[in-house]
Structures are given as structure tokens and as C-alpha cells.
Write an enzyme that holds these catalytic residues in place. Structure first.
Site, mmCIF file in Angstrom:
data_model
loop_
_atom_site.group_PDB
_atom_site.id
_atom_site.type_symbol
_atom_site.label_atom_id
_atom_site.label_comp_id
_atom_site.label_asym_id
_atom_site.label_seq_id
_atom_site.Cartn_x
_atom_site.Cartn_y
_atom_site.Cartn_z
ATOM 1 N N CYS A 28 -6.569 4.410 -6.699
ATOM 2 C CA CYS A 28 -5.482 5.040 -7.456
ATOM 3 C C CYS A 28 -5.767 6.428 -8.030
ATOM 4 C CB CYS A 28 -5.049 4.124 -8.595
ATOM 5 S SG CYS A 28 -4.213 2.629 -8.034
ATOM 6 N N PRO A 68 -0.377 4.828 0.608
ATOM 7 C CA PRO A 68 -1.414 5.841 0.848
ATOM 8 C C PRO A 68 -0.869 7.254 0.735
ATOM 9 C CG PRO A 68 -0.646 4.937 2.918
ATOM 10 C CD PRO A 68 0.012 4.132 1.838
ATOM 11 N N GLU A 101 -10.615 -2.280 -11.386
ATOM 12 C CA GLU A 101 -11.323 -3.160 -10.463
ATOM 13 C C GLU A 101 -12.689 -3.514 -11.040
ATOM 14 O OE1 GLU A 101 -11.066 -2.406 -6.220
ATOM 15 O OE2 GLU A 101 -9.464 -0.979 -6.632
ATOM 16 N N ASN A 117 0.823 -1.202 0.000
ATOM 17 C CA ASN A 117 0.000 0.000 0.000
ATOM 18 C C ASN A 117 0.863 1.261 0.000
ATOM 19 O OD1 ASN A 117 -2.345 1.528 0.116
ATOM 20 N ND2 ASN A 117 -2.472 1.449 2.341
ATOM 21 N N LEU A 140 -4.790 -2.238 -13.933
ATOM 22 C CA LEU A 140 -6.004 -3.013 -13.711
ATOM 23 C C LEU A 140 -7.172 -2.105 -13.352
ATOM 24 C CD1 LEU A 140 -4.556 -5.888 -11.481
ATOM 25 C CD2 LEU A 140 -4.640 -5.734 -13.982
#
Length: 476
Positions: free
Chosen positions: A280, A96, A173, A94, A171
Site C-alpha cells: 500500500c 495495482p 502486515e 487487487n 491493517l
């Protein structure tokens, strides 16, 4: 250098690491894939005997896990052992947005990337290819290389060597498995040509040569940020036009169809909605903003920052419309929320427009009943930072007597009794098939349906007697 890849480790068992390694394991049965994470609960969920309870929902993922898990795909918390045995390591942790310090609110917090790089530097043996897979700011590879190379000083008794590559994921989702099986492109950035060719050899098990692109490492990192920024910009752009449609009598669906037929523009990402979400888009745009500000490109920074501002404005706009249509007050009015995930076919709620919209409605005093077929109510509570309304009557009275609103979760759609309004926030297929005549009989009149996803049958809703607000339609 004579070097081959047999064992692959992925540090990070999240939305990228888990599905990506699963698909790779299916396509490359001769390789071993170890997905490791410090989160014991997440690893336990990946190893759940009930495949329907995997930590991530993606169409097609369950079937792939059934074929590969404990064969050539393994999930564990044994990070050190996985690193030691790995010839190639993906860092997919991750990243963030920082909440404090330099670049707070815009730049990415790289503490997990740094921690992963230090673990690789400490436990790797022999030559190891290290691949950035997380969404990262430009020049992060430089940080990773610096950490890895710091272990090579002195006699280097272990004879460690490293090659650092960038291989960003692209990608979406909800279609991640499809995107992995048939990618638009696979981007490999680096300076070590042999390492780049070895990584490309893995992809060539199912990806055509012409879709594998080689770049320098900085271009690869920037291409990922830019791709997401451009997609998010299209969403903010079409949502801004949607608002114009509503006040001029135009229909955003007709406008989108017309401009989408222009081959210079194309039809993708021209569906108006409540706004972009996911892990993202916002983060990558803010990374671009920080990068531009850092290098003194203030006009560039303002341009990309406005894409985020429009998205937030659109979310607030929808909540205001609901209040306005319900006679200026929604205090103690029951509103049904259909969908909490940021998009259909995923259980991901990160940066979901539903979070901001639901918070605004609760602040106005509404009593929300939230339904989503894949999102866990525990996650909704974490996102809203508000506990759900208790089910017992005495506790409920306290909620009714307070000035603020409340929410509770429902597993099914038997929730329309006594409701004043319905708000569609996620485009789940089952919401398209609701019997609006039946629903109309259950609702308080005048009843309202707010469709922010253009999923309902307009004629059937109108025939039911429910008032309809359809995003971007100025003719209703």
C-alpha cells in the site's frame, strides 16, 4: 426499509479479504461469510487441510481459521452464487499501479474493481450493500455506483437496489489479526445512513462505539490514502536522518528515542531501516501524487513524490555501502541475505526493499544465499526475475564464469561457510539469536555484517571479530 444482514460475501481472498473475513466470522457466529476469488490455487490453499500452509502468514490467523472454516466461513470460486445470496458484499480485490495508459506509474488500475462491480450488478438480488474494502483512489465509489445504477434502468424486474459504502482497512502486515481485534478506529463512509448503521452493527460485536467513525464517502477514501502516506513519510524522514547520523557520528537509535518522547511527534514509525515496502505505501503515495497533478497542485505532487524518491535512494545507498566495504568489488563473493519479506511476521514481499538491494548486488556479481523463514523461493524468483543458481556443479560453473552474480535459497541457517558478508534485511526474531562466534569461524576474513534493522547484539558481534555496519550509527 426493513433490511437485515445474514449473508456476507467478500470478493477477493488476498491479504485483506481473507484475514478480515476470518476475524469477522469468529466474532459474528450468527452470520455466514463467503470469501470468493477467481484464483483457484489461492482458494485451494485457504481450504488446505494443513493449516500451516495457508496462503497468508499472520500470527494468530491459523487458529482463527481452524475455528471458523466450513462452519460460518467458506472459501470458494463460486462467485455468482455468493453474490446472489449476499446481503452485504465487500470488494477487496487487487488495485495495482497502472503500467501503461493515462496515469501510468502513479494511478491505480481499477479493472478488478470494475469487473467486481459488474458481477455484483449482474448477479445481486434484492437490496445489496456494497462496501469498498480495497485501497482505492478518491471517488472510486462514484465509479462503482455508476456501474451498479446502470442496471436499475427500465422496469428493473428483479427489483435490485444498492447502497455503496467505503470501509477502508488499516491493517499492518505482521499484526493484522491484532489490528482487526483492537482497531484504532473503524471508518465507515457513505450517504445511506441505514446502510452505515447496519455495517457498524457488525463491528459492534467487538469494537467499542467510540472507535466507529462515520464520514462522507470521499473523506473515507482520502483518509485511507493519507494515513499510509503519512506513515511512509515518517519512514523516509527517519531514514534520511539515519544517513546524516552515519557521517556525523550520531546514532539514529538515540536520535529516534529523543524525538519520539516529544508528545507532538510520538515514537511510532521512527525505526530506521532499508525502506518501506508492502502493498500500500508506495501505491497510495503515487495515487496522491496523481490526484494532486490531476487537479493542478504541482507543489503538493512534488512533495509526496519525494517520499518515494528517498525510499529508493536509501535502498541503492545500502547496496553501495556493501560494495564499498568489501574493497569496491563483490564479484563472485558469497553474501548471506537474512530476510526477504518486507517486514517480519509476514510472507509478503510486495515492494520489499530486499528486491532492489538483492538485484543491485547480483548485478555487481555477488553470489547471494537468501534465507527467510516464511517466504517461498518461488516468490523470490518471481520478484527478482532471475532464476536461482543450479545446485549441480556443471551448471554452477557457467554461473561462475559469467559476469553477473547469482542467488539461491536456503531453508536453514547452515549457510555461512566461505561467506564474505551477511546482510540483515528483515527483522525476524531468529536473527537476533545467531551465535556470532560460531559464524565468524565460518566466514572469509575480513568478514562483514551489515545490519539494516538494528536487530543484532552489537557487543557480541564485535567480540566475534566480525566487522559491523549498523544502519544510522556513525560511531562504529
Amino acid at each position: 426499509m426493513s433490511f437485515s444482514i445474514k449473508n456476507i460475501c467478500c470478493i477477493g481472498a488476498g491479504f485483506v479479504g481473507g484475514p478480515t473475513m476470518a476475524l469477522m466470522a469468529e466474532k459474528c457466529r450468527n452470520l455466514i461469510f463467503n470469501v470468493v476469488d477467481i484464483n483457484k490455487q489461492r482458494i485451494a490453499e485457504w481450504n488446505n487441510k494443513d493449516f500451516s500452509k495457508l496462503p497468508i502468514y499472520e500470527p494468530g490467523l491459523e487458529e482463527i481459521i481452524k475455528k471458523t472454516r466450513n462452519k460460518n466461513l467458506f472459501f470458494s470460486t463460486e462467485i455468482e452464487d455468493a453474490i446472489r445470496s449476499a446481503d452485504l458484499i465487500f470488494i477487496s480485490v487487487n488495485t495495482p499501479t497502472k503500467t501503461n495508459g493515462l496515469g501510468a506509474g502513479k494511478s491505480s488500475d481499477l479493472k478488478w474493481v470494475e469487473a467486481s462491480a459488474r458481477q455484483v450488478a449482474k448477479f445481486a438480488e434484492g437490496h445489496t450493500i456494497v462496501v469498498e474494502k480495497s485501497t482505492l483512489p478518491v471517488r472510486t465509489a462514484e465509479v462503482i455506483e455508476s456501474i451498479l445504477n446502470s442496471t436499475l434502468s427500465g422496469l428493473n424486474k428483479d427489483k435490485k437496489t444498492f447502497s455503496v459504502l467505503s470501509n477502508p482497512e488499516f491493517l499492518a502486515e505482521g499484526t493484522a489479526i491484532q489490528d482487526l481485534e483492537n482497531p484504532d478506529r473503524v471508518l465507515i463512509g457513505g450517504e445511506d445512513k441505514e446502510a452505515m448503521l447496519l455495517l457498524s452493527k457488525i463491528y459492534k460485536n467487538w469494537v467499542p462505539d467510540n472507535k466507529i467513525l462515520f464520514t462522507n464517502i470521499w473523506s473515507s477514501e482520502l483518509a485511507k490514502l493519507t494515513s499510509n502516506a503519512f506513515l511512509a513519510q515518517r519512514i523516509s524522514s527517519i531514514n534520511s536522518i539515519s544517513a546524516i547520523c552515519e557521517v556525523t557520528g550520531a546514532d539514529i537509535r538515540e536520535v529516534s528515542r529523543a524525538i519520539g518522547l516529544d508528545t507532538r511527534i510520538g515514537s511510532k514509525f521512527l525505526d530506521s531501516g532499508p525502506g518501506f515496502g508492502g502493498s500500500c505505501f508506495k501505491k497510495d503515495i503515487l495515487n496522491l501524487v496523481y490526484l494532486a497533478e490531476y487537479f493542478g497542485l504541482e507543489e503538493v505532487a512534488k512533495f509526496w513524490e519525494e517520499v518515494v524518491h528517498i525510499n529508493i535512494w536509501n535502498q541503492k545507498r545500502i547496496a553501495k555501502i556493501v560494495v564499498k566495504k568489501l574493497f569496491g568489488t563483490i564479484s563472485q563473493k558469497k553474501i548471506i541475505i537474512l530476510g526477504f519479506a518486507f517486514k517480519a511476521n509476514t510472507n509478503d514481499t510486495r515492494e520489499s526493499s530486499a528486491i532492489k538491494i538483492c538485484k543491485d548486488l547480483i548485478e555487481e556479481g555477488a553470489e547471494l544465499i537468501i534465507h527467510d523463514p516464511k517466504v517461498n523461493p518461488i516468490q523470490i524468483e518471481a520478484d527478482l526475475k532471475i532464476k536461482p543458481k543450479p545446485l549441480n556443479n556443471e551448471a554452477s560453473k557457467t554461473f561462475l564464469n559469467s559476469n553477473s552474480g547469482s542467488w539461491r535459497f536456503s531453508k536453514d541457517l547452515n549457510i555461512f561457510d566461505g561467506s564474505h558478508a551477511i546482510l540483515v534485511l528483515t527483522e525476524w526474531e531468529e536473527y537476533k539469536n545467531i551465535d556470532w562466534n560460531y559464524v565468524a569461524k565460518k566466514m572469509v576474513k575480513p568478514a562483514w555484517l551489515f545490519d539494516t534493522r538494528s536487530v543484532v547484539n552489537v557487543e557480541l558481534v564485535k567480540k566475534s571479530g566480525i566487522n559491523l555496519w549498523l544502519i544510522g550509527d556513525g560511531g562504529i
